[in-house]
Design a protein around this motif. Structure first.
Motif, PDB file in Angstrom:
ATOM      1  N   PHE A  80      56.669  31.266  39.520  1.00 20.39           N
ATOM      2  CA  PHE A  80      55.409  31.695  38.853  1.00 20.39           C
ATOM      3  C   PHE A  80      55.458  31.553  37.356  1.00 20.39           C
ATOM      4  O   PHE A  80      54.509  31.262  36.806  1.00 20.39           O
ATOM      5  N   GLU A  88      48.883  28.890  44.101  1.00 19.11           N
ATOM      6  CA  GLU A  88      49.747  29.643  44.999  1.00 19.11           C
ATOM      7  C   GLU A  88      50.149  28.640  46.063  1.00 19.11           C
ATOM      8  O   GLU A  88      51.271  28.805  46.863  1.00 19.11           O
ATOM      9  N   LEU A  91      53.204  26.975  44.786  1.00 18.25           N
ATOM     10  CA  LEU A  91      54.366  27.982  44.807  1.00 18.25           C
ATOM     11  C   LEU A  91      54.832  28.275  46.137  1.00 18.25           C
ATOM     12  O   LEU A  91      56.285  27.954  46.268  1.00 18.25           O
ATOM     13  N   ASN A 202      27.260  33.000  47.094  1.00 17.04           N
ATOM     14  CA  ASN A 202      26.033  33.087  45.851  1.00 17.04           C
ATOM     15  C   ASN A 202      26.525  32.514  44.678  1.00 17.04           C
ATOM     16  O   ASN A 202      27.471  31.778  44.508  1.00 17.04           O
ATOM     17  N   ARG A 204      28.187  33.719  42.300  1.00 19.97           N
ATOM     18  CA  ARG A 204      29.329  34.138  41.960  1.00 19.97           C
ATOM     19  C   ARG A 204      30.436  33.729  42.799  1.00 19.97           C
ATOM     20  O   ARG A 204      31.564  33.157  42.373  1.00 19.97           O
ATOM     21  N   TYR A 205      30.473  33.898  44.079  1.00 19.91           N
ATOM     22  CA  TYR A 205      31.353  33.605  44.913  1.00 19.91           C
ATOM     23  C   TYR A 205      30.931  32.369  45.682  1.00 19.91           C
ATOM     24  O   TYR A 205      29.878  32.313  46.441  1.00 19.91           O
ATOM     25  N   LYS A 206      31.876  31.490  46.024  1.00 19.91           N
ATOM     26  CA  LYS A 206      31.156  30.158  46.324  1.00 19.91           C
ATOM     27  C   LYS A 206      32.274  29.785  47.396  1.00 19.91           C
ATOM     28  O   LYS A 206      33.538  29.760  47.252  1.00 19.91           O
ATOM     29  N   PRO A 225      37.423  27.756  47.876  1.00 20.67           N
ATOM     30  CA  PRO A 225      36.581  28.165  47.148  1.00 20.67           C
ATOM     31  C   PRO A 225      36.240  27.229  45.885  1.00 20.67           C
ATOM     32  O   PRO A 225      35.316  27.380  45.030  1.00 20.67           O
ATOM     33  N   THR A 226      36.803  26.030  45.728  1.00 23.24           N
ATOM     34  CA  THR A 226      36.529  25.066  44.823  1.00 23.24           C
ATOM     35  C   THR A 226      36.421  23.636  45.470  1.00 23.24           C
ATOM     36  O   THR A 226      37.153  23.719  46.762  1.00 23.24           O
ATOM     37  N   LYS A 228      37.839  20.952  45.151  1.00 21.16           N
ATOM     38  CA  LYS A 228      39.209  20.487  44.841  1.00 21.16           C
ATOM     39  C   LYS A 228      40.093  20.963  46.059  1.00 21.16           C
ATOM     40  O   LYS A 228      40.815  20.242  47.047  1.00 21.16           O
TER      41      LYS A 228
ATOM     42  N   ALA B  46      40.043  35.573  44.647  1.00 15.86           N
ATOM     43  CA  ALA B  46      39.952  34.204  44.776  1.00 15.86           C
ATOM     44  C   ALA B  46      38.564  33.879  44.787  1.00 15.86           C
ATOM     45  O   ALA B  46      37.770  34.634  45.703  1.00 15.86           O
ATOM     46  N   GLY B  47      37.940  32.878  44.017  1.00 17.32           N
ATOM     47  CA  GLY B  47      36.566  32.514  44.297  1.00 17.32           C
ATOM     48  C   GLY B  47      35.654  33.221  43.365  1.00 17.32           C
ATOM     49  O   GLY B  47      34.461  32.935  43.124  1.00 17.32           O
ATOM     50  N   LEU B  48      36.304  34.240  42.694  1.00 16.57           N
ATOM     51  CA  LEU B  48      35.385  34.977  41.790  1.00 16.57           C
ATOM     52  C   LEU B  48      35.802  34.813  40.394  1.00 16.57           C
ATOM     53  O   LEU B  48      35.256  35.009  39.066  1.00 16.57           O
ATOM     54  N   GLU B  51      36.128  29.159  36.507  1.00 17.48           N
ATOM     55  CA  GLU B  51      36.924  27.883  36.429  1.00 17.48           C
ATOM     56  C   GLU B  51      37.079  27.572  34.967  1.00 17.48           C
ATOM     57  O   GLU B  51      36.267  27.544  34.060  1.00 17.48           O
ATOM     58  N   GLY B  55      39.260  22.516  36.183  1.00 13.84           N
ATOM     59  CA  GLY B  55      38.884  22.597  37.709  1.00 13.84           C
ATOM     60  C   GLY B  55      40.033  23.647  38.409  1.00 13.84           C
ATOM     61  O   GLY B  55      40.004  24.000  39.408  1.00 13.84           O
ATOM     62  N   PHE B  56      40.621  24.342  37.397  1.00 18.17           N
ATOM     63  CA  PHE B  56      41.614  25.303  37.745  1.00 18.17           C
ATOM     64  C   PHE B  56      41.097  26.777  37.774  1.00 18.17           C
ATOM     65  O   PHE B  56      40.595  27.211  36.678  1.00 18.17           O
ATOM     66  N   ARG B  57      40.948  27.269  39.019  1.00 15.94           N
ATOM     67  CA  ARG B  57      40.168  28.713  38.765  1.00 15.94           C
ATOM     68  C   ARG B  57      40.942  29.829  38.647  1.00 15.94           C
ATOM     69  O   ARG B  57      42.000  29.769  39.723  1.00 15.94           O
ATOM     70  N   GLU B  61      45.559  34.908  43.040  1.00 14.62           N
ATOM     71  CA  GLU B  61      46.174  34.404  44.255  1.00 14.62           C
ATOM     72  C   GLU B  61      47.783  34.091  44.003  1.00 14.62           C
ATOM     73  O   GLU B  61      48.586  34.314  44.632  1.00 14.62           O
ATOM     74  N   ARG B  62      48.012  34.051  42.565  1.00 14.86           N
ATOM     75  CA  ARG B  62      49.350  33.440  42.225  1.00 14.86           C
ATOM     76  C   ARG B  62      50.143  34.948  42.196  1.00 14.86           C
ATOM     77  O   ARG B  62      51.217  34.683  42.699  1.00 14.86           O
ATOM     78  N   LEU B  63      49.518  35.998  41.754  1.00 16.20           N
ATOM     79  CA  LEU B  63      50.063  37.246  41.629  1.00 16.20           C
ATOM     80  C   LEU B  63      50.319  38.007  43.106  1.00 16.20           C
ATOM     81  O   LEU B  63      51.274  38.525  43.386  1.00 16.20           O
ATOM     82  N   PHE B  65      51.306  35.977  45.484  1.00 20.43           N
ATOM     83  CA  PHE B  65      52.264  35.246  46.064  1.00 20.43           C
ATOM     84  C   PHE B  65      53.479  36.185  45.717  1.00 20.43           C
ATOM     85  O   PHE B  65      54.212  36.274  46.517  1.00 20.43           O
ATOM     86  N   PHE B 126      29.247  40.757  45.418  1.00 16.00           N
ATOM     87  CA  PHE B 126      30.427  39.799  45.960  1.00 16.00           C
ATOM     88  C   PHE B 126      30.485  40.000  47.344  1.00 16.00           C
ATOM     89  O   PHE B 126      30.647  41.353  47.760  1.00 16.00           O
ATOM     90  N   ILE B 127      30.581  39.032  48.118  1.00 15.17           N
ATOM     91  CA  ILE B 127      30.936  39.052  49.713  1.00 15.17           C
ATOM     92  C   ILE B 127      32.610  38.589  49.782  1.00 15.17           C
ATOM     93  O   ILE B 127      32.783  37.708  49.733  1.00 15.17           O
TER      94      ILE B 127
END
Lengths: 246, 246
Positions: A80, A88, A91, A202, A204-206, A225-226, A228, B46-48, B51, B55-57, B61-63, B65, B126-127
């Protein structure tokens, strides 16, 4: 009792065998054990422990369960902090490569667990399984954790275990599925293409849904979510479908 | 910097929103956060996250892990000490039931992460996915670990997380394959029998090979260092072969 041990007074009651074992352990951990029986348990491979009257066989497997968790946490923190810009997935994958049976087995032998084990049991009498020293390493770390606490175990892992693990090599083999697919397509002279099929959510969240086509035929899809990440997942699925080995 | 934080001087620079968030976190952990940005990251599903130009969002998620590993270790030690006579198979299975997504999700809401999240983001916009609060709980524990260390996190988990997990119920559903098979055989009026086919190894190290027959036909085999374990494994394999659900 704790003070008694901290002052080292318990070693006064050690017999010659105990003393040799305690010295061996000090060679590995840097400190004499406070509770020697924990380490003796860690050096009892499954199937070699004595059976109690209730059919419960005493072995290092329970300590292995604990040590595995501690090792996993220390390596998680290490990765980390070492890779602040990797996700993640990277990791998780790197950690599982670091703690695979084969690596742990080698490390166990390198730090001297084979010699320590020989002090406790007559190894000629014993047919160990392939991951014997890896298992013992984990159990040993479980014993260290119970004996000396988390901080001490973390230092031990950072200073004496991780140096035996070739992190750079591990990472180079951590799979980048997309590059695997590209490599494969070039070798096989196939046309590949990633297409975004859908973008859900939407503002914000994709969630992206990506399709991977080979010579125009869809072979796999991926979500993420991206873009990539969706491409990476589609590539991973394609590797499975097309039986491309990583 | 550390001293500055320990003295609480950093809170002087908090705006109203920060102060409210810090208070919320104190309600959960019992102490004001030293590094608020860690917790803010944990509360970024994640997703919120935003970016970056590469392209690193940025997301939790790392936390997650890291927190997953810490939680796993604390629960491993807890079970290890609570059940001194149960084998590692039981410990592994019980832990995975304790930390399943659904349980973590419930616990996350119970300890107040939903309310805390609402302070940071507008949840109507947010969904989240089904395991939103379970993921946040793990990420939150990762943040606590980095902010306050292992010992503090362990206390937090023992005192405020584990009480929300119904251990007794979990354990009663931890699968005992042999009893499942016996139950099934009675319901279906079948004759089952466990036979020891082989005993490998020497005087000290043994491996039992057990066969399970149903109405005289062999359906599965199992191996293990004790007869009991071999029977358990044979039963597990039989459950799969016979499509008996646990």
């Amino acid at each position: 009792m704790k003070l008694f041990q901290r002052l080292g007074l318990h070693t006064l009651f050690f017999n010659t065998k105990d003393k040799r074992l305690a010295t061996s352990i000090k060679m590995i951990t840097g400190r004499k054990p406070l509770n020697l029986s924990l380490y003796r348990l860690a050096l009892t491979p499954a199937g070699l422990g004595e059976e109690t009257h209730k059919g419960f066989r005493i072995s290092n497997e329970r300590l292995e369960f604990l040590g595995d968790a501690v090792l996993g946490t220390v390596i998680a923190e290490y990765l980390f902090k070492k890779f602040p810009y990797r996700d993640e997935g990277f990791l998780t994958e790197t950690r599982s490569k670091l703690v695979n049976r084969e690596t742990l087995n080698e490390v166990g032998i390198k730090i001297g667990l084979k010699k320590t084990l020989e002090q406790v049991i007559d190894s000629r009498q014993f047919i160990g399984n392939k991951s014997l020293y890896g298992d013992i390493l984990e159990a040993f770390l479980g014993a260290v954790y119970l004996d000396r606490g988390y901080h001490f175990t973390k230092k031990l892992i950072s200073q004496r275990i991780l140096i035996h693990m070739d992190l750079e090599e591990m990472i180079s083999t951590v799979s980048n599925y997309k590059s695997k697919i590209i490599e494969w397509s070039q070798k096989e002279s196939k046309q590949i293409e990633y297409k975004v099929l859908q973008i859900n959510g939407n503002q914000r969240y994709k969630e992206f849904v990506v399709e991977l086509t080979v010579n125009g035929d869809s072979v796999a899809q991926g979500k993420g979510p991206t873009k990539k990440k969706a491409e990476q997942e589609a590539s991973k699925n394609a590797c499975e479908t097309l039986h491309i080995t990583i």
